[in-house]
Design a protein around this motif. Structure first.
Motif, PDB file in Angstrom:
ATOM      1  N   THR A  60       0.841  -1.198   0.000  1.00 24.38           N
ATOM      2  CA  THR A  60       0.000   0.000   0.000  1.00 24.38           C
ATOM      3  C   THR A  60       0.879   1.252   0.000  1.00 24.38           C
ATOM      4  O   THR A  60       0.635   2.217  -0.724  1.00 24.38           O
ATOM      5  N   GLN A  61       1.927   1.168   0.836  1.00 26.46           N
ATOM      6  CA  GLN A  61       2.833   2.313   0.990  1.00 26.46           C
ATOM      7  C   GLN A  61       3.615   2.599  -0.302  1.00 26.46           C
ATOM      8  O   GLN A  61       3.791   3.756  -0.679  1.00 26.46           O
ATOM      9  N   THR A  62       4.088   1.562  -0.985  1.00 27.05           N
ATOM     10  CA  THR A  62       4.828   1.819  -2.234  1.00 27.05           C
ATOM     11  C   THR A  62       3.867   2.311  -3.308  1.00 27.05           C
ATOM     12  O   THR A  62       4.230   3.164  -4.120  1.00 27.05           O
ATOM     13  N   ASN A  63       2.628   1.824  -3.313  1.00 25.33           N
ATOM     14  CA  ASN A  63       1.648   2.330  -4.284  1.00 25.33           C
ATOM     15  C   ASN A  63       1.410   3.827  -4.066  1.00 25.33           C
ATOM     16  O   ASN A  63       1.342   4.614  -5.008  1.00 25.33           O
ATOM     17  N   TRP A  64       1.283   4.204  -2.804  1.00 25.41           N
ATOM     18  CA  TRP A  64       1.043   5.611  -2.436  1.00 25.41           C
ATOM     19  C   TRP A  64       2.206   6.483  -2.930  1.00 25.41           C
ATOM     20  O   TRP A  64       2.004   7.554  -3.513  1.00 25.41           O
ATOM     21  N   HIS A  65       3.411   5.994  -2.693  1.00 22.35           N
ATOM     22  CA  HIS A  65       4.624   6.718  -3.086  1.00 22.35           C
ATOM     23  C   HIS A  65       4.758   6.819  -4.613  1.00 22.35           C
ATOM     24  O   HIS A  65       4.954   7.913  -5.160  1.00 22.35           O
ATOM     25  N   ILE A  66       4.631   5.697  -5.305  1.00 20.51           N
ATOM     26  CA  ILE A  66       4.852   5.697  -6.757  1.00 20.51           C
ATOM     27  C   ILE A  66       3.757   6.505  -7.458  1.00 20.51           C
ATOM     28  O   ILE A  66       4.023   7.279  -8.388  1.00 20.51           O
ATOM     29  N   LEU A  67       2.532   6.372  -6.983  1.00 19.47           N
ATOM     30  CA  LEU A  67       1.460   7.176  -7.577  1.00 19.47           C
ATOM     31  C   LEU A  67       1.702   8.656  -7.298  1.00 19.47           C
ATOM     32  O   LEU A  67       1.775   9.469  -8.215  1.00 19.47           O
ATOM     33  N   GLY A  68       1.812   8.992  -6.021  1.00 21.60           N
ATOM     34  CA  GLY A  68       1.894  10.406  -5.634  1.00 21.60           C
ATOM     35  C   GLY A  68       3.120  11.124  -6.177  1.00 21.60           C
ATOM     36  O   GLY A  68       3.035  12.281  -6.598  1.00 21.60           O
ATOM     37  N   ILE A  71       3.495   8.969 -10.813  1.00 23.43           N
ATOM     38  CA  ILE A  71       2.440   8.775 -11.816  1.00 23.43           C
ATOM     39  C   ILE A  71       1.463   9.959 -11.842  1.00 23.43           C
ATOM     40  O   ILE A  71       1.121  10.471 -12.906  1.00 23.43           O
ATOM     41  N   VAL A  72       1.026  10.412 -10.658  1.00 18.57           N
ATOM     42  CA  VAL A  72       0.050  11.510 -10.602  1.00 18.57           C
ATOM     43  C   VAL A  72       0.584  12.771 -11.298  1.00 18.57           C
ATOM     44  O   VAL A  72      -0.129  13.365 -12.131  1.00 18.57           O
ATOM     45  N   PRO A  73       1.832  13.206 -11.013  1.00 19.94           N
ATOM     46  CA  PRO A  73       2.323  14.403 -11.703  1.00 19.94           C
ATOM     47  C   PRO A  73       2.339  14.250 -13.229  1.00 19.94           C
ATOM     48  O   PRO A  73       2.019  15.198 -13.957  1.00 19.94           O
ATOM     49  N   ILE A  74       2.659  13.049 -13.701  1.00 16.64           N
ATOM     50  CA  ILE A  74       2.680  12.817 -15.158  1.00 16.64           C
ATOM     51  C   ILE A  74       1.260  12.931 -15.725  1.00 16.64           C
ATOM     52  O   ILE A  74       1.037  13.593 -16.741  1.00 16.64           O
ATOM     53  N   LYS A 366      -4.924  15.183  -2.094  1.00 11.54           N
ATOM     54  CA  LYS A 366      -5.481  15.748  -3.337  1.00 11.54           C
ATOM     55  C   LYS A 366      -4.382  16.382  -4.151  1.00 11.54           C
ATOM     56  O   LYS A 366      -3.510  17.058  -3.599  1.00 11.54           O
ATOM     57  N   TYR A 367      -4.440  16.202  -5.431  1.00 10.15           N
ATOM     58  CA  TYR A 367      -3.442  16.782  -6.334  1.00 10.15           C
ATOM     59  C   TYR A 367      -4.163  17.548  -7.444  1.00 10.15           C
ATOM     60  O   TYR A 367      -5.136  17.056  -8.012  1.00 10.15           O
ATOM     61  N   ARG A 368      -3.643  18.735  -7.747  1.00  8.82           N
ATOM     62  CA  ARG A 368      -4.117  19.503  -8.908  1.00  8.82           C
ATOM     63  C   ARG A 368      -2.901  19.999  -9.645  1.00  8.82           C
ATOM     64  O   ARG A 368      -1.823  20.118  -9.062  1.00  8.82           O
ATOM     65  N   LEU A 369      -3.111  20.383 -10.885  1.00  7.35           N
ATOM     66  CA  LEU A 369      -1.997  20.924 -11.648  1.00  7.35           C
ATOM     67  C   LEU A 369      -1.709  22.334 -11.147  1.00  7.35           C
ATOM     68  O   LEU A 369      -2.598  23.175 -11.078  1.00  7.35           O
ATOM     69  N   VAL A 370      -0.471  22.548 -10.736  1.00  5.19           N
ATOM     70  CA  VAL A 370      -0.070  23.888 -10.320  1.00  5.19           C
ATOM     71  C   VAL A 370       0.399  24.616 -11.574  1.00  5.19           C
ATOM     72  O   VAL A 370       1.357  24.175 -12.216  1.00  5.19           O
TER      73      VAL A 370
END
Ligand code: OSB
Ligand code: MG
Length: 372
Positions: A60-68, A71-74, A366-370
């Motif tokens: 769960t922790q590595t998924n959180w890290h790799i996504l956040g 992957i999410v910024p991309i 939460k993530y948004r494009l800055v």
């Protein structure tokens, strides 16, 4: 298509009963969910990794890290139009298939909703129902196992998978087979055996099993290729198959005669479908695996499992087999013919129960494009 907002949820949902495999036990589903918002649409994805690195190295922790962090910024930067576009945008990220698959699922949901199509239609599947079975964890003793199996059979499941480990394999399987001579039965070793165990595993040939799933290590296609010719029963690889290339290696080497498809392990439904297509062209049966997903992930598994090469029943059970309360409005219920119905609404076709989501959420981000 610009993604306006991405939210990650780290959730923990207790199972109705602990799930024991040959090498670990799970009591809760602890995983990362992905929510996308774009042009008024909301889409969901589920990562399959759990809190322990047991089934694979992801957690769960590595998924959180790799996504956040990757992957999410991309995804926020990109203007994605389709799944191949997403895969191209993350192709440089090594490993972490379950993190990639969680985002891919949310994007499949989004793109299908945008086109007003069910995920099933979008993937090229068909039919209202998918044949399913139940995966039974290792029980404290054989009597308890027989009681649990009897319970599932009385609920209508017509295919049973037994988790096995040394000391709890041949006798447990024999006991179930003795009571149910015609039951569709298969076993799963979850990578616990070694080639030296081949003479012992041969005893499983007596029970007319559909298949023996992943007896040896995840990185061990070679020894599986040495085992398969010694057995009458088909070997099915699960952990070992992480791409269509691995499927080719395994089949070319004769390491198995059946392949299990789990979109999480394969970095997403796109690669899962490639493995399906590759096997179908060669007459190799495939079936849908499961990772005890919530209703979100299970609806995606059902949609993919409705493709024509999924000729064996999937590990996709009703909501009640896993959770007292599933995360979706209409829990999955077993049909009397041991099938589940494939959601027909747009996208995943399930509505997330926000009240339950709130109860099970440990943290969100939460993530948004800055704007640059
Ligand atoms: O090996 O198939 C497996 C669950 C978690 C991790 C690995 C496996 C499983 C199952 C459960 O067998 C299948 C299900 O979701 O019902
Ligand atoms: Mg397995």
């Amino acid at each position: 298509m610009k993604i306006d907002q991405i939210t990650l949820y780290h959730i923990r949902m207790p199972y109705v009963s602990p799930f024991q495999t040959s090498r670990w036990v799970e009591t809760d589903r602890e995983c990362v969910l992905v929510r996308l918002r774009s042009s008024g649409l909301t889409a969901w994805g589920e990562c399959t990794a759990t809190q322990h690195c047991a089934y694979s190295y992801e957690t769960t922790q590595t998924n959180w890290h790799i996504l956040g962090d990757f992957i999410v910024p991309i995804v926020l930067q990109a203007d994605l139009e389709d799944i191949p576009g997403y895969r191209a945008a993350i192709v440089h990220l090594t490993g972490h298939p379950m993190a990639k698959a969680g985002m891919e699922m949310a994007l499949w949901d989004l793109f299908a909703q945008r086109q007003g199509l069910s995920l099933q239609r979008m993937l090229g599947g068909s039919g209202e129902r998918v044949r399913v079975g139940v995966s039974v964890g290792i029980q404290p003793d054989t009597d308890k196992l027989l009681e649990v199996v009897a319970g599932y059979l009385s609920q209508g499941y017509r295919r049973i998978k037994l988790k096995i480990k040394p000391g709890r394999d041949v006798l447990d399987t024999a006991a179930v087979r003795r009571l149910y001579p015609d039951l569709r039965l298969q076993v799963d070793g979850n990578s616990v055996y070694r080639l030296e165990d081949a003479p012992h595993l041969k005893a499983l040939d007596d029970f007319n099993l559909l298949l023996i799933e992943q007896p040896f290590g995840e990185d061990d296609i070679i020894d599986h290729a040495k085992l398969q010719p010694q057995l009458k029963t088909a070997i099915c690889l699960d952990e070992s198959i992480t791409s269509v290339t691995h499927a080719r290696w395994a089949l070319e080497l004769g390491a198995c005669r059946v392949i299990n498809i789990k979109p999480g392990r394969l970095s997403g439904m796109h690669e899962g479908r490639l493995v399906h297509d590759y096997c179908r062209e060669r007459g190799i049966p495939v079936w849908m695996g499961g990772m005890l997903e919530t209703g979100i992930g299970r609806s995606a598994n059902l949609a993919l499992a409705s493709l024509p090469g999924f000729t064996l029943p999937g590990d996709i059970s009703a909501s009640a087999r896993y959770y007292a309360e599933d995360l979706i409005e209409e829990p999955f219920v077993l049909n009397p013919d041991s099938t589940l119905s494939v959601p027909q609404g747009p996208g995943l076709g399930v509505r997330v129960r926000i009240d339950i989501l709130k109860k099970v959420t440990l943290r969100t981000k939460k993530y948004r494009l800055v704007p640059q």
